[in-house]
Design a protein around this motif. Structure first.
Motif, mmCIF file in Angstrom:
data_model
loop_
_atom_site.group_PDB
_atom_site.id
_atom_site.type_symbol
_atom_site.label_atom_id
_atom_site.label_comp_id
_atom_site.label_asym_id
_atom_site.label_seq_id
_atom_site.Cartn_x
_atom_site.Cartn_y
_atom_site.Cartn_z
ATOM 1 N N TYR A 4 0.843 -1.192 0.000
ATOM 2 C CA TYR A 4 0.000 0.000 0.000
ATOM 3 C C TYR A 4 0.878 1.243 0.000
ATOM 4 N N THR A 5 0.320 2.333 -0.530
ATOM 5 C CA THR A 5 0.890 3.663 -0.338
ATOM 6 C C THR A 5 -0.191 4.522 0.311
ATOM 7 N N ILE A 6 0.236 5.337 1.263
ATOM 8 C CA ILE A 6 -0.698 6.164 2.028
ATOM 9 C C ILE A 6 -0.342 7.624 1.808
ATOM 10 N N SER A 7 -1.361 8.411 1.485
ATOM 11 C CA SER A 7 -1.162 9.847 1.272
ATOM 12 C C SER A 7 -2.384 10.586 1.777
ATOM 13 N N GLY A 10 -5.623 9.288 0.500
ATOM 14 C CA GLY A 10 -6.132 8.004 0.981
ATOM 15 C C GLY A 10 -5.090 6.920 0.858
ATOM 16 N N ILE A 11 -5.550 5.716 0.713
ATOM 17 C CA ILE A 11 -4.663 4.565 0.626
ATOM 18 C C ILE A 11 -4.875 3.883 -0.713
ATOM 19 N N GLU A 12 -3.811 3.436 -1.312
ATOM 20 C CA GLU A 12 -3.876 2.785 -2.610
ATOM 21 C C GLU A 12 -3.055 1.504 -2.567
ATOM 22 N N GLN A 13 -3.626 0.441 -3.106
ATOM 23 C CA GLN A 13 -2.932 -0.847 -3.146
ATOM 24 C C GLN A 13 -2.222 -1.012 -4.475
ATOM 25 N N HIS A 14 -1.031 -1.643 -4.429
ATOM 26 C CA HIS A 14 -0.214 -1.802 -5.621
ATOM 27 C C HIS A 14 0.199 -3.257 -5.789
ATOM 28 N N ALA A 17 5.104 -6.325 -7.811
ATOM 29 C CA ALA A 17 6.167 -6.094 -8.790
ATOM 30 C C ALA A 17 6.595 -4.631 -8.834
ATOM 31 N N LYS A 18 5.740 -3.706 -8.380
ATOM 32 C CA LYS A 18 6.065 -2.278 -8.408
ATOM 33 C C LYS A 18 6.766 -1.813 -7.128
ATOM 34 N N LEU A 19 6.970 -2.715 -6.199
ATOM 35 C CA LEU A 19 7.493 -2.328 -4.890
ATOM 36 C C LEU A 19 8.860 -1.661 -4.994
ATOM 37 N N ALA A 20 9.756 -2.231 -5.765
ATOM 38 C CA ALA A 20 11.115 -1.678 -5.876
ATOM 39 C C ALA A 20 11.075 -0.254 -6.400
ATOM 40 N N ILE A 30 5.045 3.969 2.357
ATOM 41 C CA ILE A 30 4.761 2.628 1.844
ATOM 42 C C ILE A 30 4.563 1.681 3.018
ATOM 43 N N TRP A 31 3.519 0.871 2.881
ATOM 44 C CA TRP A 31 3.235 -0.144 3.900
ATOM 45 C C TRP A 31 3.160 -1.500 3.206
ATOM 46 N N VAL A 32 4.040 -2.399 3.608
ATOM 47 C CA VAL A 32 4.036 -3.763 3.091
ATOM 48 C C VAL A 32 3.628 -4.688 4.238
#
Length: 341
Positions: A4-7, A10-14, A17-20, A30-32
């Motif tokens: 997830y990314t939090i801003s 709000g929060i968005e899930q990814h 593969a895009k983590l790096a 970033i929340w993993v």
């Protein structure tokens, strides 16, 4: 594994593969969240994040105590949440965290097979739900980490309150003389509550010591240090409350045991007194039976149809009567001296 990314939006899930690529943006939070740490998750920790092998190993294996490892650009912690089992056993539900410059990685440690999977994700799921609802907007990795730990503290506090209600119910049973409960079962319930409180106190104490140590780290900002100090104090408060409640349960157990022992002592004294009276009565009866048996024995002897000195003569009657009186009197004197009469 969820990314997830939090801003402020709000929060968005990814996708994983895009983590790096996400990690290269210092402005993202970033929340993993890893529900398990198998080979694929461990490789992400090692290769994408570059975490130390010892920290990765701690995520794969179960840890029975809390711990903290401070690195140049992140901190790694291990804490435990309590989950009540049966017979006083409390499961240690492990939660590992990596807190870095723009990320938080939560890893749910290996579980006891009897613990359900949703129990391990209880705190992270609660925080995720609040973030999605807009009730929580963490602006830094440490704020997110502390929010998860706050959920853990609330769970421990609720659990101590639940055990306090149970100990209060048992205390009423102990002090109510009119109830006819099984003493052994009641004492067993008290021991179970005390053991559960001890386990919660131990977990809270370990977590308090862990984050108390983190608060002393020089690389933390003042804002982060204040957050960490606060969560350490909250864990310490839970520890103190659980310890006080455990002392209360211990006092109830001591009261129960003392009262039971006193009742047993009184009953034993009554039984002893009754036994003494019975022994005295038995001695008196035996003494009188012995005395009464003298006339029977003498008259039986002189009543034989066999000639003997004094047979069929007045002298025999007088002699037998004298023997009865003398022997009976002698026995009476002997029994009196022995205090049987």
């Amino acid at each position: 594994m969820d990314v997830y990314t939090i801003s402020d939006a709000g929060i968005e899930q990814h996708d994983v593969a895009k983590l790096a690529g996400l990690l290269t943006d210092p402005d993202l939070l970033i929340w993993v969240d890893m529900r398990v740490c198998a080979d694929s998750e461990a490789s992400v920790l090692s290769e994408v994040f570059g975490f130390h092998d010892l920290a990765v190993r701690d995520c794969v294996q179960r840890n029975h105590v809390s711990k903290i490892h401070a690195y140049d650009d992140h901190e790694f912690t291990v804490v435990h949440a309590p989950d009540l089992g049966t017979g006083g056993h409390v499961h240690y539900v492990e939660l590992d965290q990596f807190v870095g410059p723009n990320y938080v990685v939560t890893v749910h440690g290996p579980l006891n097979p009897v613990v359900q999977a949703h129990v391990a994700a209880r705190e992270t799921s609660a925080v995720l739900r609040r973030v999605k609802e807009g009730a929580l907007r963490p602006r830094s990795p440490m704020e997110l980490s502390v929010a998860i730990l706050s959920a853990l503290v609330r769970h421990e506090t609720d659990l101590v309150a639940q055990l306090a209600r149970e100990s209060g119910r048992l205390e009423q049973l102990v002090t109510d003389d009119d109830r006819d409960d099984d003493p052994e079962a009641l004492l067993e319930e008290l021991f179970v509550v005390r053991q559960e409180l001890l386990a919660v106190r131990t977990m809270a104490a370990h977590a308090s010591a862990t984050y108390g140590r983190m608060a002393k780290l020089t690389q933390l900002s003042e804002a982060d240090r204040a957050l960490v100090s606060d969560i350490a104090d909250r864990f310490e408060l839970v520890c103190s409350i659980a310890e006080d409640q455990r002392d209360f349960v211990h006092g109830v157990i001591e009261f129960f045991q003392t009262r039971t022992s006193t009742h047993l002592t009184i009953a034993t004294e009554k039984l002893t007194a009754t036994s003494v009276r019975q022994n005295n009565d038995t001695r008196k009866i035996s003494a009188w039976v012995a005395i009464i048996a003298v006339p029977t024995a003498v008259t039986g002897f002189f009543g034989q149809n066999v000639p003997y000195p004094g047979f069929a003569a007045h002298s025999g009657f007088y002699v037998s009567s004298a023997v009865i009186v003398v022997v009976a009197a002698a026995l009476y004197v002997v029994f009196r001296l022995k205090k049987w009469l």
